[in-house]
Design an enzyme around this catalytic site. Structure first.
Site, PDB file in Angstrom:
ATOM      1  N   GLY A 242      38.247  72.739  47.323  1.00  0.00           N
ATOM      2  CA  GLY A 242      37.102  72.332  47.070  1.00  0.00           C
ATOM      3  C   GLY A 242      36.691  72.464  45.818  1.00  0.00           C
ATOM      4  N   GLU A 276      43.367  76.624  49.634  1.00  0.00           N
ATOM      5  CA  GLU A 276      43.766  75.294  49.844  1.00  0.00           C
ATOM      6  C   GLU A 276      43.516  74.251  48.683  1.00  0.00           C
ATOM      7  OE1 GLU A 276      42.398  74.058  53.463  1.00  0.00           O
ATOM      8  OE2 GLU A 276      43.603  75.320  54.782  1.00  0.00           O
ATOM      9  N   GLY A 278      43.529  71.486  45.959  1.00  0.00           N
ATOM     10  CA  GLY A 278      43.924  70.127  45.784  1.00  0.00           C
ATOM     11  C   GLY A 278      43.671  69.547  44.278  1.00  0.00           C
ATOM     12  N   ARG A 279      42.512  69.018  44.298  1.00  0.00           N
ATOM     13  CA  ARG A 279      41.869  68.443  43.188  1.00  0.00           C
ATOM     14  C   ARG A 279      42.190  69.317  41.922  1.00  0.00           C
ATOM     15  NH1 ARG A 279      37.824  64.435  43.588  1.00  0.00           N
ATOM     16  NH2 ARG A 279      37.251  65.312  45.252  1.00  0.00           N
ATOM     17  N   TYR A 319      33.368  55.948  46.146  1.00  0.00           N
ATOM     18  CA  TYR A 319      32.206  57.071  46.067  1.00  0.00           C
ATOM     19  C   TYR A 319      31.416  57.143  44.682  1.00  0.00           C
ATOM     20  CZ  TYR A 319      36.432  59.325  48.382  1.00  0.00           C
ATOM     21  OH  TYR A 319      37.430  59.369  49.263  1.00  0.00           O
ATOM     22  N   CYS A 350      39.484  40.589  44.388  1.00  0.00           N
ATOM     23  CA  CYS A 350      38.439  39.787  44.605  1.00  0.00           C
ATOM     24  C   CYS A 350      37.442  40.395  45.492  1.00  0.00           C
ATOM     25  CB  CYS A 350      39.122  38.407  45.364  1.00  0.00           C
ATOM     26  SG  CYS A 350      40.444  37.651  44.391  1.00  0.00           S
ATOM     27  N   GLU A 351      36.782  41.395  44.651  1.00  0.00           N
ATOM     28  CA  GLU A 351      35.523  42.170  45.341  1.00  0.00           C
ATOM     29  C   GLU A 351      34.835  42.429  44.166  1.00  0.00           C
ATOM     30  OE1 GLU A 351      35.472  44.772  48.595  1.00  0.00           O
ATOM     31  OE2 GLU A 351      37.590  44.407  49.250  1.00  0.00           O
ATOM     32  N   TYR A 379      43.783  62.339  44.316  1.00  0.00           N
ATOM     33  CA  TYR A 379      43.176  61.209  45.282  1.00  0.00           C
ATOM     34  C   TYR A 379      43.245  59.901  44.497  1.00  0.00           C
ATOM     35  CZ  TYR A 379      41.754  65.476  47.408  1.00  0.00           C
ATOM     36  OH  TYR A 379      41.747  66.744  48.132  1.00  0.00           O
TER      37      TYR A 379
END
Ligand code: LLP
Length: 425
Positions: A242, A276, A278-279, A319, A350-351, A379
């Site tokens: 985190g 743990e 990650g980022r 996000y 196409c969004e 991510y």
């Protein structure tokens, strides 16, 4: 580590280690992900140094970037793995991470997955609910094995991060409420095939401030004391991941400061600490490189239309995440030498949500210019899809003077042949 620490500009060219990003682009074609091996190594070693005076196992959160070359890099440095699926267990094992350094998190472990993890002999199951515990007990008994477990505790603490990546509030689906923890541990101790060994907590991702961690770990420390009073042999505390990274101008506490806080809150309990991350290991070790397809003057805005889309990097649309966007072969933006222009930077999907940045200042751009979307190592690729039947972007790893494609771009045929048209059509 800033977004550009490992992707500096030299003589108006962006480099990754000793290679110009544009040289890789010529060989690989855009869009592609590009990782710096040295950056991954440096962030891992930062954690190792920060926790060197505590009995700690670093279990890299595989979900952040599960490329085999990334996992092998971390495995060679001694990393364990935090996994959330059977696929991630297989990836970790194939990269040489031993089973006894794997912790298994995840809210819906299936019988098949539990069976697989038990047969390998993983270090710990981070159990999310009582029904999951019952299933682990059943599978372990059938296999004549013992599952070492920790309950993931939901401490009801606000992580002060984006609501979609906040996991430690009572309304979130994660973990066992702290108020019910003692009952849950009592039940666990009575079940066959279960060995209670630890407590686990993970309150969210991209935390930029230590206060929520501190609050959560205070609750956990108190709980460990109570569980020991209840007769449980608790000797592992998994503090989750985190810790955030700098995407824009966030000032993130150092790994050293984080480690000192962990020690201050939990050191007196003499437990093995699992982290743990990650980022904070991968985020600023990677970029997404893309080319300008068109520059389009709209009625109100000018659009930079690039060849990477929300299918390649979904974070901005999912996000509202901010990523720095930098011209690859122009002067460093810090020099302020070249004129900057304001664009909406959008992809080809196409969004309307396929927008990387609105009203962003970048160098005046032309068709074919390379741009880098920074801080995309975590991510990024793992959340990509083939939406709009677009090919998954390849991944490249650079180490010194060498680079290698560590995931190839599939062909359209590869994608289409996964579908089956039944005979009866
Ligand atoms: N441990 C557990 C149990 C987790 O669920 C996560 C992340 C981590 C560790 C690693 O957290 P980190 O150190 O990376 O913050 N896709 C989102 C992030 C989702 C995080 C999910 N869990 C994003 O792009 O921001």
């Amino acid at each position: 580590m800033t977004p550009t620490s490992y992707f500096p500009h030299k003589n108006n060219q962006m480099f990754v280690e000793n290679i110009a990003v544009s040289d890789i682009a010529k060989k690989v074609q855009t869009p592609f992900y590009c990782y710096s091996h040295t950056a991954i190594e440096a962030s891992f070693q930062d954690y190792q140094n920060a926790f060197s005076n505590q009995d700690t196992l670093i279990c890299y959160a595989v979900k952040a970037n599960s490329n085999q070359a990334v996992l092998t890099t971390l495995s060679k440095l001694g990393s364990g793995a935090d996994v959330v699926s059977m696929g991630e267990i297989q990836r970790a094992i194939m990269a040489g991470i031993p089973a006894n350094k794997i912790v298994y998190s995840g809210v819906a472990k299936t019988e098949e997955e539990i069976n697989y993890a038990l047969s390998l002999g993983i270090f710990q199951f981070n159990v999310e609910s009582e029904p999951e515990l019952a299933l682990i007990s059943k599978v372990a008994t059938a296999l004549n094995k013992t599952a070492a477990i920790a309950f993931r505790i939901n401490p009801n603490v606000c992580a002060q991060t984006h609501e979609k990546i906040s996991t430690g509030k009572a309304e979130n689906k994660f973990g066992v409420p702290i108020s019910k923890a003692r009952v849950a541990y009592k039940e666990a101790a009575a079940l066959p095939g279960i060995k209670v060994q630890g407590v686990d907590v993970h309150i969210g991702s991209q935390l930029t401030n230590l206060t929520p961690f501190t609050e959560a770990y205070q609750h956990i420390a108190q709980l460990v004391v109570e569980l020991r009073e209840d007769g449980h042999d608790i000797n592992v505390i998994d503090v989750g991941g985190g810790l955030g990274i700098t995407y824009s101008d966030e000032i993130i506490p150092s790994k050293q400061t984080y480690a000192e806080m962990v020690h201050a809150q939990l050191g007196h309990l003499n437990c093995k600490i699992i982290i743990e991350p990650g980022r904070s290991l991968l985020g600023n070790a990677g970029i997404l490189v893309s080319s300008v397809v068109f520059v389009k003057k709209g009625e109100e805005r000018e659009f930079l239309i690039i060849d990477a889309g929300m299918n390649d990097l979904i974070r901005p649309s999912m996000y509202d995440a901010y990523h720095q966007i930098i011209a690859v072969d122009k002067a460093s933006i810090d020099n302020n030498e070249e004129p900057l222009k304001t664009y909406d930077i959008v992809g080809p999907v196409c969004e309307t949500g396929d927008t990387f940045a609105k009203a962003r200042q970048v160098h005046d751009a032309e068709i074919g210019d390379l741009i880098a979307i920074m801080s995309s190592g975590a991510y990024g690729s793992v959340m990509s899809s083939t939406y709009n039947t677009r090919m998954l972007a390849p991944e490249v790893m650079v180490k010194g003077d060498e680079f290698a494609v560590v995931r190839t771009r599939p062909s359209y045929e590869d994608i289409i042949k996964q579908d089956i048209t039944p005979d009866w059509l």
